[in-house]
Design a protein around this motif. Structure first.
Motif, PDB file in Angstrom:
ATOM      1  N   ARG A  79       0.964  -1.345   0.409  1.00  0.00           N
ATOM      2  CA  ARG A  79       0.238   0.266   0.168  1.00  0.00           C
ATOM      3  C   ARG A  79       0.952   1.206   0.339  1.00  0.00           C
ATOM      4  N   ASP A  80       0.819   2.197  -0.228  1.00  0.00           N
ATOM      5  CA  ASP A  80       1.477   3.228  -0.807  1.00  0.00           C
ATOM      6  C   ASP A  80       0.684   4.640  -1.029  1.00  0.00           C
ATOM      7  N   SER A  81      -0.253   4.402  -0.331  1.00  0.00           N
ATOM      8  CA  SER A  81      -0.722   5.768   0.612  1.00  0.00           C
ATOM      9  C   SER A  81      -1.313   5.925   1.779  1.00  0.00           C
ATOM     10  N   LEU A  82      -0.767   6.975   2.664  1.00  0.00           N
ATOM     11  CA  LEU A  82      -1.355   6.547   3.898  1.00  0.00           C
ATOM     12  C   LEU A  82      -3.123   7.639   4.079  1.00  0.00           C
ATOM     13  N   TYR A  83      -3.305   7.624   3.164  1.00  0.00           N
ATOM     14  CA  TYR A  83      -4.666   8.535   2.667  1.00  0.00           C
ATOM     15  C   TYR A  83      -5.554   7.925   2.317  1.00  0.00           C
ATOM     16  N   ALA A  84      -5.351   7.043   0.650  1.00  0.00           N
ATOM     17  CA  ALA A  84      -6.225   5.830   0.545  1.00  0.00           C
ATOM     18  C   ALA A  84      -6.192   4.640   0.389  1.00  0.00           C
ATOM     19  N   THR A  85      -7.214   4.242   0.521  1.00  0.00           N
ATOM     20  CA  THR A  85      -7.164   2.227   0.269  1.00  0.00           C
ATOM     21  C   THR A  85      -6.623   2.145  -0.798  1.00  0.00           C
ATOM     22  N   THR A  86      -6.143   0.919  -0.943  1.00  0.00           N
ATOM     23  CA  THR A  86      -5.485   0.389  -2.315  1.00  0.00           C
ATOM     24  C   THR A  86      -7.288   0.190  -3.276  1.00  0.00           C
ATOM     25  N   THR A  87      -8.255   0.154  -2.651  1.00  0.00           N
ATOM     26  CA  THR A  87      -9.348  -0.141  -3.617  1.00  0.00           C
ATOM     27  C   THR A  87     -10.261   1.362  -3.795  1.00  0.00           C
ATOM     28  N   ALA A  88      -9.925   2.160  -3.647  1.00  0.00           N
ATOM     29  CA  ALA A  88     -10.616   3.414  -3.967  1.00  0.00           C
ATOM     30  C   ALA A  88      -9.615   3.429  -5.265  1.00  0.00           C
ATOM     31  N   PRO A  89     -11.377   4.781  -5.696  1.00  0.00           N
ATOM     32  CA  PRO A  89     -11.220   4.818  -7.210  1.00  0.00           C
ATOM     33  C   PRO A  89      -9.661   5.792  -7.512  1.00  0.00           C
ATOM     34  N   ASN A  90      -9.746   6.995  -6.402  1.00  0.00           N
ATOM     35  CA  ASN A  90      -8.396   7.786  -6.550  1.00  0.00           C
ATOM     36  C   ASN A  90      -6.736   7.511  -6.829  1.00  0.00           C
ATOM     37  N   TYR A  91      -6.722   5.984  -5.847  1.00  0.00           N
ATOM     38  CA  TYR A  91      -5.936   5.685  -5.248  1.00  0.00           C
ATOM     39  C   TYR A  91      -4.351   5.479  -5.810  1.00  0.00           C
ATOM     40  N   ASP A  92      -4.293   5.321  -7.650  1.00  0.00           N
ATOM     41  CA  ASP A  92      -3.294   5.232  -8.535  1.00  0.00           C
ATOM     42  C   ASP A  92      -3.061   6.747  -8.488  1.00  0.00           C
ATOM     43  N   ALA A  93      -4.138   7.610  -8.490  1.00  0.00           N
ATOM     44  CA  ALA A  93      -3.460   8.199  -9.149  1.00  0.00           C
ATOM     45  C   ALA A  93      -2.898   9.511  -8.057  1.00  0.00           C
ATOM     46  N   ILE A  94      -3.694   9.689  -6.896  1.00  0.00           N
ATOM     47  CA  ILE A  94      -2.685   9.992  -6.050  1.00  0.00           C
ATOM     48  C   ILE A  94      -0.828   9.378  -5.643  1.00  0.00           C
ATOM     49  N   VAL A  95      -1.038   7.869  -5.635  1.00  0.00           N
ATOM     50  CA  VAL A  95       0.681   6.871  -5.839  1.00  0.00           C
ATOM     51  C   VAL A  95       1.239   7.635  -7.021  1.00  0.00           C
ATOM     52  N   GLU A  96       1.315   7.973  -8.415  1.00  0.00           N
ATOM     53  CA  GLU A  96       1.689   8.057  -9.020  1.00  0.00           C
ATOM     54  C   GLU A  96       1.965   9.595  -8.744  1.00  0.00           C
ATOM     55  N   GLY A  97       1.212  10.385  -8.189  1.00  0.00           N
ATOM     56  CA  GLY A  97       1.845  12.016  -7.992  1.00  0.00           C
ATOM     57  C   GLY A  97       2.684  11.936  -7.058  1.00  0.00           C
ATOM     58  N   VAL A  98       2.835  11.174  -5.621  1.00  0.00           N
ATOM     59  CA  VAL A  98       3.328  11.077  -4.725  1.00  0.00           C
ATOM     60  C   VAL A  98       4.441  10.682  -5.001  1.00  0.00           C
ATOM     61  N   GLY A  99       3.990   9.520  -5.859  1.00  0.00           N
ATOM     62  CA  GLY A  99       6.066   8.995  -6.025  1.00  0.00           C
ATOM     63  C   GLY A  99       5.835   8.246  -5.472  1.00  0.00           C
ATOM     64  N   GLY A 100       5.370   6.949  -4.424  1.00  0.00           N
ATOM     65  CA  GLY A 100       4.896   6.462  -4.035  1.00  0.00           C
ATOM     66  C   GLY A 100       6.225   6.051  -2.549  1.00  0.00           C
TER      67      GLY A 100
END
Length: 609
Positions: free
Chosen positions: A409-430
């Motif tokens: 899981r690469d976000s402190l904020y969004a769960t891995t099933t969230a619709p915006n998860y991939d966008a957040i991870v890409e923006g943060v860079g893991g």
């Protein structure tokens, strides 16, 4: 043995979070207390296995904010809304919630005629208004009321401090409009708030603790009607002396670890009453014969049996001592459970995610004060420690044996099933890459001018999975040059925030699907910010997120927040918990959802063959 799979559930953009030791509606030799009634026997008794004992009826304080508490309060109290198995909000038994106006935002609550506390006092506007006042922080006269050790102190007569927080409630600045019979109350928000539906009276929190009981204990008002009015008067008039006394009772007056001598702290408005509680061993709920509401469970008695050892819980199922449980999932647990005849084993993603948080304000290795106020040095040490956490190895060796499809899981904020998860991870860079040599280089830079203090690492000592994780981190942190101190403690939940540790491993469990409700983890001085992290820019972005209703804009704000958290070395997420629900085949109607209260969400639909 039947094997089923749990649905992942709807995506969660961000979650209100509650402490999870793992994850509405057998006893020891010594009895700590028992009310009238006691356990029944036969098919109307269900035994639930859980890993952490109950400790508070007030789930909205720092101490009470735990899954172990909310499971119990959810069955003891009604609410204005809860999540079904599609994570859609359903109306609760306390009454109706209506959006009166969008500009300004006005929300009206209408109490059902059947809404009654177990002592016969109506549940009404006074209870919901007191919940608003206590979680809004609008009436607090100080930002904190803890001593140097992090222990909560009692307010004096000139100090008001409610040990709680609620984003939506904080946007309600004016005293609400209340009907003459107190069956209706309308709140007006000072700003738009996307998650108004879950801001008050929702889920396991319900309307909170009974206002008339708080007034009785704080102000000496024995009459329920007079007590409720005293609470309303204190809030409307901003009476510091009265609010100080009310907040003292609110903060700690509903905490207990065995059956209490004071029956007032057990006053409830739902179908189940607590009838016994043996410290650290078991707790029993029994249908309240005086309950007249619409929730009608068929199981008369529910006894919780506590044990943090997941394999011991599986053994209890096999021995017939436990009928249903959600233990800490390991490969051994799943294999052992699937070998038991007459049980159903359900697996899938859970509501909890595992993470490591660092402490910024305890004069420890991650605190700038340890380096003469040198923030750059402290951040290098934080980044170095996070680089020694072998996240991939943890997932591969501990989690994938349970769920082969598990990943980081690469976000402190969004769960891995969230619709915006991939966008957040890409923006943060893991998050920080595992790099022991890189960590050593950072430490050597700091060691040239400063001494680096040992890292005291807190986790649940009896939790096998966390003990394994701690061992992996210790090995690599030591190789990088840290002095690693194993501070595992089974009482870790009550230690959080007291400054006696420097890093901690635990889980947050989602309680709502709202976009704003992880705020308390990262905001300066907020309830769930146990590490003392403070960044004015993050606070400002959280303020913006609180008012933002556009999903794309929300994603952009969350990405900005997480980018700063990563740069500051706040901590790191590791994985979404795999979940194993084990239930005896004589129990029917059970299922689990990916927010708290997980398997308890429809307890009233459970039946025993």
């Amino acid at each position: 043995m039947k094997k089923t799979y749990l649905a992942a559930g709807a995506g969660i953009a961000a979650a209100a979070l509650v402490l999870s030791a793992c994850t509405p509606p057998g006893s020891g030799d010594e009895t700590s207390g028992e009310a009238t009634g006691g356990e029944s026997s036969g098919a109307s008794t269900l035994y639930v296995g859980w890993n952490e004992p109950f400790r508070s009826m007030n789930t909205q304080t720092s101490n009470g904010n735990a899954v172990a508490n909310s499971n119990i309060t959810y069955m003891m109290n009604e609410n204005f809304g809860y999540y079904d198995d599609n994570l859609e909000v359903q109306q609760g038994a306390l009454g109706e919630v209506e959006l009166v106006s969008e500009d300004p935002l006005q929300v009206k609550y209408t109490f059902a005629d059947t809404a009654t506390w177990s002592d016969g006092t109506p549940v009404d506007a006074a209870d919901l208004v007191f919940q608003w006042a206590s979680i809004s922080q609008n009436f607090n006269t100080v930002e904190s009321n803890t001593d140097d050790s992090g222990e909560l102190q009692e307010n004096d007569e000139s100090t008001v401090y409610f040990d709680s927080s609620g984003l939506g409630a904080s946007l309600i600045k004016d005293f609400p409009e209340i009907s003459e019979d107190r069956s209706e109350v309308t709140f007006t928000y000072s700003e738009p708030f996307a998650d108004w539906r879950t801001a008050l009276g929702f889920g396991a929190d319900g309307v909170g603790v009974p206002a008339h009981i708080v007034a009785k204990k704080a102000l000496g008002e024995e009459d329920g009607e007079a007590a409720k009015q005293a609470v309303l008067d204190a809030i409307e008039n901003e009476d510091t002396e009265a609010l100080s006394q009310l907040s003292n009772v609110y903060n700690t007056g509903f905490d207990f670890t065995s059956f209490p001598d004071d029956p007032d702290v057990l006053v409830h408005n739902g179908p189940y009453a607590m009838t016994s509680f043996n410290e650290g061993q078991d707790l029993t709920l029994q249908l309240d014969e005086n309950y007249t509401g619409p929730t009608q469970p068929s199981i008369e008695t529910v006894t919780f049996r506590y044990n943090e050892d997941p394999m011991a819980m599986v053994q209890a199922v096999e021995n017939g001592e436990v009928d249903i449980t959600q233990p800490q999932a390991t490969a051994d647990v799943r294999t052992a459970a699937e070998a038991i005849e007459g049980v159903t084993v359900s697996t899938g993603d859970g509501a909890t995610y595992e993470h490591v948080d660092l402490t910024f304000d305890n004069n420890g290795p991650f605190d700038p004060e340890s380096y003469g106020g040198d923030e750059e040095a402290a951040n290098k040490v934080r980044q170095a420690f996070l680089m020694t956490i072998p996240r991939d190895q943890i997932v591969e060796t501990i989690i994938q044996s349970i769920n082969p499809d598990a990943g980081l899981r690469d976000s402190l904020y969004a769960t891995t099933t969230a619709p915006n998860y991939d966008a957040i991870v890409e923006g943060v860079g893991g998050y920080q890459e595992f790099d022991v040599e890189g960590a050593k280089e950072l430490l050597d830079e700091v060691k040239a001018d400063h001494e680096i203090k040992p890292v005291r690492f807190l986790y649940g000592a009896s939790n096998e999975r966390r003990a394994q994780t701690s061992a992996l981190i210790s090995e690599n942190a030591t190789e990088a040059g840290f002095e690693f101190v194993d501070s595992g403690d089974d009482n870790w939940g009550s230690i959080l925030g007291n400054g006696t540790y420097d890093a901690t491993l635990f889980g947050w469990q989602s309680t709502t699907t709202g976009v704003t409700n992880a705020d308390a983890n990262f905001r300066s001085g907020a309830q769930n910010n146990f590490g003392g992290y403070s960044n004015e820019e993050v606070d400002g972005l959280l303020d913006e997120l609180m008012l933002e209703t556009d999903p794309d804009a929300q994603t952009e704000l969350v990405t900005e927040i997480e980018t700063i958290l990563k740069a500051d070395g706040f901590g790191t997420p590791i994985y979404q918990h795999p979940e194993v629900l084990i239930s005896n085949d004589r129990l029917e109607g059970e299922s689990s959802i990916t927010v708290s209260p997980t398997m308890f969400w429809n307890y009233w639909e459970w039946t025993l063959a």
